[in-house]
Design a protein around this motif. Structure first.
Motif, PDB file in Angstrom:
ATOM      1  N   UNK A  69       0.835  -1.215   0.000  1.00  0.00           N
ATOM      2  CA  UNK A  69       0.000   0.000   0.000  1.00  0.00           C
ATOM      3  C   UNK A  69       0.864   1.257   0.000  1.00  0.00           C
ATOM      4  N   UNK A  70       1.858   1.309   0.894  1.00  0.00           N
ATOM      5  CA  UNK A  70       2.721   2.496   0.944  1.00  0.00           C
ATOM      6  C   UNK A  70       3.566   2.604  -0.327  1.00  0.00           C
ATOM      7  N   UNK A  71       4.015   1.469  -0.846  1.00  0.00           N
ATOM      8  CA  UNK A  71       4.819   1.459  -2.082  1.00  0.00           C
ATOM      9  C   UNK A  71       4.002   2.003  -3.259  1.00  0.00           C
ATOM     10  N   UNK A  72       2.782   1.491  -3.416  1.00  0.00           N
ATOM     11  CA  UNK A  72       1.923   1.905  -4.533  1.00  0.00           C
ATOM     12  C   UNK A  72       1.545   3.376  -4.425  1.00  0.00           C
ATOM     13  N   UNK A  73       1.148   3.805  -3.232  1.00  0.00           N
ATOM     14  CA  UNK A  73       0.771   5.205  -3.049  1.00  0.00           C
ATOM     15  C   UNK A  73       1.946   6.131  -3.317  1.00  0.00           C
ATOM     16  N   UNK A  74       3.128   5.740  -2.848  1.00  0.00           N
ATOM     17  CA  UNK A  74       4.320   6.554  -3.067  1.00  0.00           C
ATOM     18  C   UNK A  74       4.728   6.586  -4.537  1.00  0.00           C
ATOM     19  N   UNK A  75       4.582   5.466  -5.222  1.00  0.00           N
ATOM     20  CA  UNK A  75       4.998   5.376  -6.627  1.00  0.00           C
ATOM     21  C   UNK A  75       4.110   6.197  -7.552  1.00  0.00           C
ATOM     22  N   UNK A  76       2.831   6.303  -7.231  1.00  0.00           N
ATOM     23  CA  UNK A  76       1.898   6.962  -8.155  1.00  0.00           C
ATOM     24  C   UNK A  76       1.331   8.265  -7.619  1.00  0.00           C
ATOM     25  N   UNK A 125      -3.169   8.317   2.166  1.00  0.00           N
ATOM     26  CA  UNK A 125      -3.020   7.412   3.314  1.00  0.00           C
ATOM     27  C   UNK A 125      -4.348   7.324   4.068  1.00  0.00           C
ATOM     28  N   UNK A 126      -4.981   8.484   4.256  1.00  0.00           N
ATOM     29  CA  UNK A 126      -6.269   8.521   4.962  1.00  0.00           C
ATOM     30  C   UNK A 126      -7.304   7.670   4.228  1.00  0.00           C
ATOM     31  N   UNK A 127      -7.394   7.857   2.918  1.00  0.00           N
ATOM     32  CA  UNK A 127      -8.371   7.084   2.137  1.00  0.00           C
ATOM     33  C   UNK A 127      -8.086   5.578   2.231  1.00  0.00           C
ATOM     34  N   UNK A 128      -6.798   5.218   2.174  1.00  0.00           N
ATOM     35  CA  UNK A 128      -6.420   3.800   2.165  1.00  0.00           C
ATOM     36  C   UNK A 128      -6.580   3.157   3.545  1.00  0.00           C
ATOM     37  N   UNK A 129      -5.947   3.766   4.558  1.00  0.00           N
ATOM     38  CA  UNK A 129      -5.851   3.106   5.859  1.00  0.00           C
ATOM     39  C   UNK A 129      -7.030   3.392   6.791  1.00  0.00           C
ATOM     40  N   UNK A 189       8.282   2.701   5.837  1.00  0.00           N
ATOM     41  CA  UNK A 189       9.329   3.624   5.367  1.00  0.00           C
ATOM     42  C   UNK A 189       9.905   3.128   4.047  1.00  0.00           C
ATOM     43  N   UNK A 190      10.245   1.835   3.973  1.00  0.00           N
ATOM     44  CA  UNK A 190      10.794   1.278   2.726  1.00  0.00           C
ATOM     45  C   UNK A 190       9.804   1.433   1.572  1.00  0.00           C
ATOM     46  N   UNK A 191       8.537   1.141   1.836  1.00  0.00           N
ATOM     47  CA  UNK A 191       7.511   1.295   0.807  1.00  0.00           C
ATOM     48  C   UNK A 191       7.383   2.728   0.333  1.00  0.00           C
ATOM     49  N   UNK A 192       7.638   3.663   1.233  1.00  0.00           N
ATOM     50  CA  UNK A 192       7.509   5.086   0.888  1.00  0.00           C
ATOM     51  C   UNK A 192       8.733   5.627   0.166  1.00  0.00           C
TER      52      UNK A 192
END
Length: 195
Positions: free
Chosen positions: A12-19, A31-35, A83-86
């Motif tokens: 989730x963090x990886x995808x949100x950060x990537x796009x 993050x709010x919408x997802x989590x 953190x890694x995902x972000x």
């Protein structure tokens, strides 16, 4: 189950950060919408607290938010994975852009794409502002509403630095906590005297 949740946190963090384009305010909204809304891992109040801490702490907002968010969801391991995902997607993207910087710099197509993305980012940031404003108004706390309006007036009309606004809000928060503590203490002693 635990591994599945950790994997979902990372993805989730990886995808949100990537796009996500537009910086910290945009990603905190996503993050709010997802989590909060989709996964129901956090309450809305918790996400607001995370947003406030992430924005007022030194460093990039998305990384600050992911540290707290990951820790809240699954402790230190959750924090590390969030953190890694972000940080992995921007690290890879910026590395690639730096290699082809001259080509990107002079490309008319890239220039138009960035301008269009800016318009989209402005819309997402407006969405964040409206949602956060609604949440402050929902509290029906007059002090919070006054602070929100004063912060807007200070930044928009008087061009005050965000640091002054943050220190002002911290001071108001500390004074409020101190006054509430004194009020509770005096109520506690008066209740004890009755008994």
């Amino acid at each position: 189950m635990k591994e599945n949740r950790l994997w979902k946190l990372f993805i989730s963090t990886f995808t949100l950060s990537a796009f996500t384009f537009g910086g910290g305010f945009v990603i905190v909204s996503l993050y709010k919408k997802k989590f909060v809304e989709e996964l129901n891992w956090l309450a809305e109040d918790e996400m607001l607290d995370i947003s406030a801490i992430a924005q007022s702490s030194p460093g990039p907002i998305p990384v600050n938010a992911s540290v707290i968010l990951g820790y809240r969801i699954h402790g230190i391991l959750g924090s590390i994975l969030a953190i890694l995902g972000t940080i992995i997607p921007p690290f890879v993207i910026i590395s690639l852009i730096s290699i082809f910087y001259k080509e990107f710099k002079n490309s008319h197509i890239i220039s138009i794409a960035l301008q269009v993305m800016r318009a989209g980012v402005a819309a997402v940031i407006l969405d964040v502002v409206v949602n956060l404003g609604k949440n402050v108004i929902k509290t029906k706390n007059v002090l919070y509403i006054i602070v929100m309006i004063a912060a807007f007036i200070g930044t928009y009309f008087f061009k005050l630095s965000a640091m002054y606004i943050i220190f002002f809000c911290i001071a108001i928060g500390l004074i409020t906590v101190f006054l509430n503590y004194r009020k509770e203490k005096s109520n506690g002693t008066s209740m004890d005297s009755v008994h």
